[in-house]
Design a protein around this motif. Structure first.
Motif, PDB file in Angstrom:
ATOM      1  N   SER A 194      -6.902  -4.233   3.006  1.00 34.66           N
ATOM      2  CA  SER A 194      -6.182  -3.545   3.661  1.00 34.66           C
ATOM      3  C   SER A 194      -5.772  -3.403   4.968  1.00 34.66           C
ATOM      4  CB  SER A 194      -6.692  -2.018   3.255  1.00 34.66           C
ATOM      5  OG  SER A 194      -6.509  -1.711   1.925  1.00 34.66           O
TER       6      SER A 194
ATOM      7  N   ASP B 164      -8.712  -0.153  -5.382  1.00 25.25           N
ATOM      8  CA  ASP B 164      -8.986   0.168  -3.509  1.00 25.25           C
ATOM      9  C   ASP B 164     -10.646   0.217  -3.678  1.00 25.25           C
ATOM     10  OD1 ASP B 164      -6.486   0.316  -3.084  1.00 25.25           O
ATOM     11  OD2 ASP B 164      -6.433   2.175  -2.346  1.00 25.25           O
ATOM     12  N   THR B 165     -11.301  -0.569  -2.781  1.00 27.99           N
ATOM     13  CA  THR B 165     -12.704  -0.470  -2.701  1.00 27.99           C
ATOM     14  C   THR B 165     -13.005  -0.730  -1.364  1.00 27.99           C
ATOM     15  OG1 THR B 165     -14.762  -1.088  -3.456  1.00 27.99           O
ATOM     16  CG2 THR B 165     -13.038  -2.633  -3.279  1.00 27.99           C
ATOM     17  N   ASP B 166     -14.399  -0.262  -0.716  1.00 28.40           N
ATOM     18  CA  ASP B 166     -14.908  -0.795   0.294  1.00 28.40           C
ATOM     19  C   ASP B 166     -16.173  -1.796  -0.311  1.00 28.40           C
ATOM     20  OD1 ASP B 166     -16.180  -1.127   2.886  1.00 28.40           O
ATOM     21  OD2 ASP B 166     -15.818   1.189   3.247  1.00 28.40           O
TER      22      ASP B 166
ATOM     23  N   HIS C 118     -14.675   3.950  -3.195  1.00 27.85           N
ATOM     24  CA  HIS C 118     -13.357   4.368  -2.542  1.00 27.85           C
ATOM     25  C   HIS C 118     -13.109   6.168  -2.644  1.00 27.85           C
ATOM     26  CE1 HIS C 118      -9.219   4.033  -0.946  1.00 27.85           C
ATOM     27  NE2 HIS C 118      -8.621   4.632  -2.002  1.00 27.85           N
TER      28      HIS C 118
ATOM     29  N   SER D 185     -13.397   6.239  -8.345  1.00 30.29           N
ATOM     30  CA  SER D 185     -12.509   4.977  -8.342  1.00 30.29           C
ATOM     31  C   SER D 185     -13.371   3.943  -9.108  1.00 30.29           C
ATOM     32  CB  SER D 185     -12.377   4.457  -6.948  1.00 30.29           C
ATOM     33  OG  SER D 185     -11.527   5.098  -6.152  1.00 30.29           O
TER      34      SER D 185
ATOM     35  N   HIS E 103     -12.079   0.974   2.574  1.00 26.30           N
ATOM     36  CA  HIS E 103     -11.258  -0.367   2.289  1.00 26.30           C
ATOM     37  C   HIS E 103     -11.811  -1.511   2.783  1.00 26.30           C
ATOM     38  CE1 HIS E 103      -7.678   1.856   0.932  1.00 26.30           C
ATOM     39  NE2 HIS E 103      -7.723   2.601   1.642  1.00 26.30           N
TER      40      HIS E 103
ATOM     41  N   THR F  75       0.998  -1.107  -0.082  1.00 23.13           N
ATOM     42  CA  THR F  75      -0.040   0.077  -0.015  1.00 23.13           C
ATOM     43  C   THR F  75       0.885   1.203  -0.027  1.00 23.13           C
ATOM     44  OG1 THR F  75       0.011   0.235   2.523  1.00 23.13           O
ATOM     45  CG2 THR F  75      -1.627  -1.170   1.295  1.00 23.13           C
TER      46      THR F  75
ATOM     47  N   HIS G   7      -1.151   4.352  -6.172  1.00 18.19           N
ATOM     48  CA  HIS G   7      -1.434   3.655  -7.267  1.00 18.19           C
ATOM     49  C   HIS G   7      -1.211   4.208  -8.544  1.00 18.19           C
ATOM     50  CE1 HIS G   7      -4.264   0.546  -5.283  1.00 18.19           C
ATOM     51  NE2 HIS G   7      -4.093   1.622  -4.425  1.00 18.19           N
TER      52      HIS G   7
ATOM     53  N   HIS H  49      -2.972  -5.627  -1.434  1.00 14.33           N
ATOM     54  CA  HIS H  49      -3.130  -4.415  -0.987  1.00 14.33           C
ATOM     55  C   HIS H  49      -3.168  -4.478   0.610  1.00 14.33           C
ATOM     56  CE1 HIS H  49      -4.717  -0.291  -0.257  1.00 14.33           C
ATOM     57  NE2 HIS H  49      -4.076  -0.005  -1.415  1.00 14.33           N
TER      58      HIS H  49
ATOM     59  N   GLU I 275      -8.325  -6.017  -2.791  1.00  9.73           N
ATOM     60  CA  GLU I 275      -7.781  -5.381  -1.791  1.00  9.73           C
ATOM     61  C   GLU I 275      -8.131  -5.867  -0.466  1.00  9.73           C
ATOM     62  OE1 GLU I 275      -9.138  -2.896   0.795  1.00  9.73           O
ATOM     63  OE2 GLU I 275      -9.001  -1.228  -0.191  1.00  9.73           O
TER      64      GLU I 275
END
Length: 255
Positions: free
Chosen positions: A185, A163-165, A141, A145, A195, A10, A65, A217, A183
């Motif tokens: 994190s 990157d994502t939730d 994110h 994104s 995240h 990261t 990134h 990640h 990812e």
């Protein structure tokens, strides 16, 4: 298709994990997803030079990134090896502005002289190439994104989250894929907005019904938590019944 984890870390420096970068080879084409700092050298260690890369896809423009785009363009002005084939760069809305900002700082030092540079912005939708197609979908994110789904002409599929939730977009991209690069994190007790954590990753994978989940990640705190929890994979297998891989730099997968 062949997938190589170039960097599994990261924005926080790690002695064992490089900044985010993933390489996918489709036939004779090299597709790079995100270029965190040091990606150029990491790719070289994996046997790929800046002259080999055909396409670069950005999930978003946070420095961890995207920062090595400058290094790519700067390196390509040298004549060993000289680059003559076009370079195609795709990213979310803001790609042109991002590139213009770099040029305003670095000027002619990153302006191509021996090849053509093509920039394309996409928010969601499908891009079709000779031998594969790319599907992009917004993920949770930053405000711009996106994640990607790569499908070869032979029907092999890979999803790449960036990157994502937890969100429906990443589940849609990963639906029934052969490989899902997701990812991961932070540990579950340190969940951070935008995240994912290991248990959330397993939930997404189960809902998507992907065949293999590749977690990447990792912030150092997450790597340490995984290292110290010998039962973690067993816990995740209760949620997701497919194969789970804790990615390391230079891990390679063929489908």
């Amino acid at each position: 298709m062949e997938l190589t984890i170039i960097g599994s870390g990261t924005g926080a420096p790690s002695k064992t994990r490089a900044y985010p970068c993933t390489l996918i080879k489709v036939k004779d084409k090299h597709l790079v997803f995100d270029t965190g700092p040091g990606s150029l050298r990491q790719l070289l260690l994996a046997g790929v030079t800046y002259a080999d890369v055909d396409y670069i896809y950005y999930s978003h423009f946070h420095p961890d990134h995207s920062l090595d785009l400058v290094s790519f363009l700067f390196a390509m002005k040298y004549d060993s090896p000289v680059r003559t084939k076009p370079l195609y760069i795709t990213g979310p809305c803001g790609l042109h502005k991002f590139h213009q900002g770099l040029v305003s700082v670095y000027g002619n030092t990153i302006t191509p002289k021996t090849f053509d540079l093509h920039l394309e912005e996409i928010e969601r939708g499908v891009l079709t190439y000779d031998g594969w197609k790319i599907t992009a979908e917004p993920v949770r994110h930053s405000s711009q994104s996106i994640g990607y789904r790569i499908e070869s002409s032979a029907g092999r599929t890979i999803a790449y989250s960036g990157d994502t939730d937890y969100c429906e977009g990443i589940i849609l991209l990963a639906k029934n894929t052969d490989l899902f690069v997701l990812e991961c994190s932070f540990p579950d007790d340190k969940k951070t907005e935008g995240h994912l954590t290991p248990h959330l990753c397993a939930q997404i994978a189960q809902k998507a019904q992907c065949k293999k989940l590749i977690l990447t990640h990792f912030y150092p705190v997450c790597s340490e938590a995984i290292k110290n929890n010998a039962n973690l994979l067993a816990e995740l297998k209760i949620i997701y019944d497919g194969e789970i891989v804790i990615a390391e730099d230079f891990d390679r997968f063929e489908i």
